[in-house]
Structure formats: structure tokens, C-alpha cells
Design a protein around this motif. Structure first.
Motif, PDB file in Angstrom:
ATOM      1  N   ALA A 170       4.177  13.429  -0.218  1.00 11.73           N
ATOM      2  CA  ALA A 170       4.824  14.233  -1.250  1.00 11.73           C
ATOM      3  C   ALA A 170       4.313  15.677  -1.236  1.00 11.73           C
ATOM      4  O   ALA A 170       5.093  16.630  -1.315  1.00 11.73           O
ATOM      5  CB  ALA A 170       4.592  13.602  -2.628  1.00 11.73           C
ATOM      6  N   LEU A 171       3.001  15.839  -1.134  1.00  9.00           N
ATOM      7  CA  LEU A 171       2.437  17.190  -1.074  1.00  9.00           C
ATOM      8  C   LEU A 171       2.895  17.932   0.175  1.00  9.00           C
ATOM      9  O   LEU A 171       3.140  19.149   0.129  1.00  9.00           O
ATOM     10  CB  LEU A 171       0.908  17.113  -1.111  1.00  9.00           C
ATOM     11  CG  LEU A 171       0.289  16.670  -2.443  1.00  9.00           C
ATOM     12  CD1 LEU A 171      -1.207  16.468  -2.286  1.00  9.00           C
ATOM     13  CD2 LEU A 171       0.588  17.689  -3.536  1.00  9.00           C
ATOM     14  N   ASN A 172       3.016  17.188   1.275  1.00 11.67           N
ATOM     15  CA  ASN A 172       3.502  17.818   2.505  1.00 11.67           C
ATOM     16  C   ASN A 172       4.947  18.282   2.338  1.00 11.67           C
ATOM     17  O   ASN A 172       5.327  19.376   2.788  1.00 11.67           O
ATOM     18  CB  ASN A 172       3.397  16.824   3.660  1.00 11.67           C
ATOM     19  CG  ASN A 172       3.776  17.438   4.990  1.00 11.67           C
ATOM     20  OD1 ASN A 172       3.480  18.598   5.265  1.00 11.67           O
ATOM     21  ND2 ASN A 172       4.439  16.665   5.835  1.00 11.67           N
ATOM     22  N   LEU A 173       5.773  17.474   1.658  1.00 12.15           N
ATOM     23  CA  LEU A 173       7.168  17.862   1.405  1.00 12.15           C
ATOM     24  C   LEU A 173       7.246  19.102   0.523  1.00 12.15           C
ATOM     25  O   LEU A 173       8.039  20.021   0.783  1.00 12.15           O
ATOM     26  CB  LEU A 173       7.915  16.694   0.754  1.00 12.15           C
ATOM     27  CG  LEU A 173       9.355  16.959   0.320  1.00 12.15           C
ATOM     28  CD1 LEU A 173      10.216  17.382   1.504  1.00 12.15           C
ATOM     29  CD2 LEU A 173       9.960  15.744  -0.357  1.00 12.15           C
ATOM     30  N   ALA A 189      10.222  10.903  -4.608  1.00  9.02           N
ATOM     31  CA  ALA A 189      10.204  10.926  -6.080  1.00  9.02           C
ATOM     32  C   ALA A 189       8.963  11.656  -6.603  1.00  9.02           C
ATOM     33  O   ALA A 189       9.040  12.420  -7.572  1.00  9.02           O
ATOM     34  CB  ALA A 189      10.258   9.496  -6.618  1.00  9.02           C
ATOM     35  N   LYS A 190       7.821  11.436  -5.950  1.00  8.23           N
ATOM     36  CA  LYS A 190       6.606  12.155  -6.356  1.00  8.23           C
ATOM     37  C   LYS A 190       6.739  13.648  -6.103  1.00  8.23           C
ATOM     38  O   LYS A 190       6.260  14.469  -6.904  1.00  8.23           O
ATOM     39  CB  LYS A 190       5.398  11.597  -5.605  1.00  8.23           C
ATOM     40  CG  LYS A 190       4.966  10.221  -6.053  1.00  8.23           C
ATOM     41  CD  LYS A 190       3.732   9.754  -5.300  1.00  8.23           C
ATOM     42  CE  LYS A 190       3.263   8.396  -5.785  1.00  8.23           C
ATOM     43  NZ  LYS A 190       2.052   7.929  -5.057  1.00  8.23           N
ATOM     44  N   ALA A 191       7.387  14.018  -5.005  1.00 10.72           N
ATOM     45  CA  ALA A 191       7.602  15.437  -4.707  1.00 10.72           C
ATOM     46  C   ALA A 191       8.466  16.084  -5.778  1.00 10.72           C
ATOM     47  O   ALA A 191       8.219  17.233  -6.178  1.00 10.72           O
ATOM     48  CB  ALA A 191       8.240  15.587  -3.331  1.00 10.72           C
ATOM     49  N   LEU A 192       9.481  15.367  -6.253  1.00  9.49           N
ATOM     50  CA  LEU A 192      10.330  15.905  -7.329  1.00  9.49           C
ATOM     51  C   LEU A 192       9.520  16.160  -8.594  1.00  9.49           C
ATOM     52  O   LEU A 192       9.699  17.188  -9.266  1.00  9.49           O
ATOM     53  CB  LEU A 192      11.473  14.932  -7.638  1.00  9.49           C
ATOM     54  CG  LEU A 192      12.672  14.935  -6.682  1.00  9.49           C
ATOM     55  CD1 LEU A 192      13.675  13.875  -7.117  1.00  9.49           C
ATOM     56  CD2 LEU A 192      13.339  16.305  -6.646  1.00  9.49           C
ATOM     57  N   LEU A 246      14.170  18.877   5.587  1.00  5.56           N
ATOM     58  CA  LEU A 246      14.029  17.552   4.982  1.00  5.56           C
ATOM     59  C   LEU A 246      14.386  16.445   5.973  1.00  5.56           C
ATOM     60  O   LEU A 246      13.764  15.377   5.982  1.00  5.56           O
ATOM     61  CB  LEU A 246      14.917  17.459   3.737  1.00  5.56           C
ATOM     62  CG  LEU A 246      14.477  18.335   2.549  1.00  5.56           C
ATOM     63  CD1 LEU A 246      15.533  18.306   1.454  1.00  5.56           C
ATOM     64  CD2 LEU A 246      13.133  17.871   2.011  1.00  5.56           C
ATOM     65  N   ASP A 247      15.392  16.697   6.812  1.00  6.69           N
ATOM     66  CA  ASP A 247      15.744  15.711   7.836  1.00  6.69           C
ATOM     67  C   ASP A 247      14.594  15.536   8.838  1.00  6.69           C
ATOM     68  O   ASP A 247      14.318  14.417   9.290  1.00  6.69           O
ATOM     69  CB  ASP A 247      17.019  16.133   8.569  1.00  6.69           C
ATOM     70  CG  ASP A 247      18.254  16.005   7.687  1.00  6.69           C
ATOM     71  OD1 ASP A 247      18.216  15.209   6.718  1.00  6.69           O
ATOM     72  OD2 ASP A 247      19.256  16.700   7.960  1.00  6.69           O
ATOM     73  N   LYS A 248      13.940  16.627   9.203  1.00  6.12           N
ATOM     74  CA  LYS A 248      12.789  16.520  10.100  1.00  6.12           C
ATOM     75  C   LYS A 248      11.634  15.777   9.439  1.00  6.12           C
ATOM     76  O   LYS A 248      10.873  15.067  10.094  1.00  6.12           O
ATOM     77  CB  LYS A 248      12.330  17.923  10.520  1.00  6.12           C
ATOM     78  CG  LYS A 248      13.289  18.638  11.455  1.00  6.12           C
ATOM     79  CD  LYS A 248      12.754  20.017  11.828  1.00  6.12           C
ATOM     80  CE  LYS A 248      13.719  20.744  12.763  1.00  6.12           C
ATOM     81  NZ  LYS A 248      13.221  22.099  13.118  1.00  6.12           N
ATOM     82  N   TRP A 249      11.510  15.948   8.136  1.00 10.73           N
ATOM     83  CA  TRP A 249      10.438  15.280   7.388  1.00 10.73           C
ATOM     84  C   TRP A 249      10.559  13.758   7.464  1.00 10.73           C
ATOM     85  O   TRP A 249       9.555  13.048   7.447  1.00 10.73           O
ATOM     86  CB  TRP A 249      10.471  15.758   5.936  1.00 10.73           C
ATOM     87  CG  TRP A 249       9.422  15.167   5.057  1.00 10.73           C
ATOM     88  CD1 TRP A 249       8.072  15.384   5.120  1.00 10.73           C
ATOM     89  CD2 TRP A 249       9.628  14.267   3.977  1.00 10.73           C
ATOM     90  NE1 TRP A 249       7.422  14.670   4.138  1.00 10.73           N
ATOM     91  CE2 TRP A 249       8.363  13.980   3.420  1.00 10.73           C
ATOM     92  CE3 TRP A 249      10.764  13.683   3.407  1.00 10.73           C
ATOM     93  CZ2 TRP A 249       8.201  13.120   2.325  1.00 10.73           C
ATOM     94  CZ3 TRP A 249      10.606  12.835   2.324  1.00 10.73           C
ATOM     95  CH2 TRP A 249       9.333  12.560   1.788  1.00 10.73           C
ATOM     96  N   ASP A 301       0.842  -1.193   0.000  1.00 10.22           N
ATOM     97  CA  ASP A 301       0.000   0.000   0.000  1.00 10.22           C
ATOM     98  C   ASP A 301       0.875   1.240   0.000  1.00 10.22           C
ATOM     99  O   ASP A 301       1.647   1.482   0.919  1.00 10.22           O
ATOM    100  CB  ASP A 301      -0.895  -0.013   1.235  1.00 10.22           C
ATOM    101  CG  ASP A 301      -1.850   1.175   1.240  1.00 10.22           C
ATOM    102  OD1 ASP A 301      -2.031   1.769   0.173  1.00 10.22           O
ATOM    103  OD2 ASP A 301      -2.397   1.479   2.306  1.00 10.22           O
ATOM    104  N   SER A 302       0.782   2.040  -1.075  1.00 13.76           N
ATOM    105  CA  SER A 302       1.544   3.285  -1.173  1.00 13.76           C
ATOM    106  C   SER A 302       0.607   4.484  -1.308  1.00 13.76           C
ATOM    107  O   SER A 302       0.962   5.494  -1.904  1.00 13.76           O
ATOM    108  CB  SER A 302       2.495   3.225  -2.380  1.00 13.76           C
ATOM    109  OG  SER A 302       1.777   3.035  -3.577  1.00 13.76           O
ATOM    110  N   ALA A 303      -0.607   4.312  -0.781  1.00 10.05           N
ATOM    111  CA  ALA A 303      -1.599   5.386  -0.910  1.00 10.05           C
ATOM    112  C   ALA A 303      -1.175   6.636  -0.159  1.00 10.05           C
ATOM    113  O   ALA A 303      -1.478   7.757  -0.549  1.00 10.05           O
ATOM    114  CB  ALA A 303      -2.959   4.900  -0.405  1.00 10.05           C
ATOM    115  N   GLY A 304      -0.464   6.466   0.961  1.00 11.64           N
ATOM    116  CA  GLY A 304      -0.062   7.617   1.752  1.00 11.64           C
ATOM    117  C   GLY A 304       1.098   8.388   1.184  1.00 11.64           C
ATOM    118  O   GLY A 304       1.421   9.476   1.678  1.00 11.64           O
TER     119      GLY A 304
END
Length: 233
Positions: A102-105, A139-142, A123-126, A94-97
Motif C-alpha cells: 500500500a505504501l509503495n502504491l 484498500a489500505k492505499a485508499l 497501477l497496471d505495472k503495480w 498472512d497479510s503482513a505484506g
């Protein structure tokens, strides 16, 4: 009267004996049929079918004293056992989350000042509470940052991923080279390209060669275009 009772008792015993012999004969006949089908069935299927049939063979007496068995039900049960086995279906991870992550990043890095320390710290805190690196979300964030043409953020996130030993793929390299091209950072693009040539000598995709040729063409570096073309061919 004593003789009559003995005779009736004898008849009952004889009928029971006949019934037992008929039932035994029916079970024996079933075993022979199973042996005949042995070439088509596995041992486990034969044993299962045999046990099922033995439990399904039910005998009863009609008014005339004849043996009645539910042989049709037994045949249907045997055919059902011979049918196709159910295929096991593996559950997909499951990769729904990852989309929400990605949007949060993207939201986090978009509101930061253009400083390496601030971006890398955020990014480290993320990833601080993650049990494993959220590579799919990164990868989705990129890709989202690329669609929004936020090239500086693309470079920062991609470099951060590579510094963590993550995302060293042709797709990440392609996005990073494009970001270097759009942000007028030819020197950094050449450094990355030389590293790719050194590490991935025989596995470089044609897309990356095309990306570098386009980069040199955009910045009018003709000699590099010829050199890259020769390396490609």
C-alpha cells in the motif's frame, strides 16, 4: 532323582498356567470395564484405550508367587484418553505484506502527473507480477490517500479498481463519494450514486445516504437533499 525333576517341572508348568489364567482374567476384567464406559466413549476411543491397556498390563511374580499388575498406571492412562480432545486451530492468511504494498502504491501515484493514462499505466505495472488482485493493499492505499487529503489520487485509484471489477464495496463507494465532494465534482458523484441505487437497491448502507445528503448540503442542492431523504426513509 527322576521323580523330583518331574515334580519340579510340573510345579513350574502349573505356576505358568496359573499366571496365564490370572493375566487373562485381568485382561478380561479390563474389557468389562471398557464395555461399562461404552456409553460415554466413541468406538475409536474404546479401541485405542483397549489396545493401550493391553500393552500396559504387565505381570510379575513376587517372592511369594503372587501376581502384581500396574493397575494404577492403567487407570491413569484410561482417564487421560477420556479427556478433552485438542481443538484444531486454522491458520489465518498472512497479510503482513499488504501494508508495504500500500505504501509503495501511494509513493508511485503521488509522483505521477495528473493524467489518467499515466496513473492507470503505473497501477497496471503495480499489479503486473501479482497472481491475484492485491485488494487489501489497494484498500489500505485508499485510506492512506484519504488521510493525506489527496482527493484526486483517491478518485483515480478507486476508479481504476472499479474498472478492474475489484473493490465494489460500500466502503470504496463511501471514500469515492467523499473525494468527489471534496474535489467539487458533484456531477460525477450523482452518476455514481444513481448507479449504486440501481445496482444495490436493497443493500445500501445508511452511511452512503448520509454521505450524499452531506454532499448536496455542501453544494447547496436543496431539492436533491429532500429526494435523497425520501429514498432513505
Amino acid at each position: 532323582m527322576m521323580i523330583l525333576i518331574s515334580r519340579n517341572s510340573f510345579c513350574c508348568q502349573f505356576s505358568s498356567l496359573s499366571l496365564g489364567m490370572s493375566q487373562s482374567h485381568q485382561v478380561r476384567k479390563t474389557e468389562v470395564e471398557l464395555l461399562f464406559l461404552g456409553s460415554k466413549l466413541s468406538n475409536s476411543t474404546i479401541l485405542t484405550t483397549k489396545a493401550t491397556m493391553n500393552s500396559q498390563v504387565k505381570c510379575s511374580l513376587s517372592q511369594s508367587g503372587q501376581l502384581i499388575t500396574n493397575s494404577k498406571a492403567v487407570e491413569r492412562k484410561m482417564i487421560k484418553k477420556v479427556g478433552k480432545r485438542e481443538q484444531h486451530l486454522w491458520k489465518r492468511r498472512d497479510s503482513a505484506g499488504s501494508g508495504r504494498k500500500a505504501l509503495n502504491l501511494v509513493r508511485i501515484v503521488s509522483g505521477l502527473p495528473n493524467e489518467k493514462e499515466a496513473v492507470y499505466g503505473a497501477l497496471d505495472k503495480w499489479t503486473a507480477w501479482e497472481t491475484e488482485f492485491p485488494l487489501i493493499a489497494a484498500a489500505k492505499a485508499l485510506r492512506i490517500l484519504r488521510k493525506r487529503s489527496q482527493w484526486k489520487r483517491v478518485i483515480q485509484v478507486a476508479k481504476w479498481m472499479l474498472s478492474k471489477g475489484q473493490g465494489a464495496t460500500m466502503g470504496t463507494y463511501d471514500i469515492l463519494l467523499l473525494a468527489f465532494d471534496m474535489d467539487q465534482r458533484v456531477d460525477e458523484a450523482e452518476s455514481l450514486w444513481n448507479m449504486i441505487l440501481h445496482v444495490h437497491t436493497r443493500s445500501i448502507s445508511k452511511r452512503l445516504f448520509s454521505r450524499m445528503i452531506s454532499l448536496y448540503d455542501h453544494h447547496n442542492v436543496q431539492d436533491k437533499i429532500t429526494e435523497t431523504w425520501r429514498s432513505w426513509v
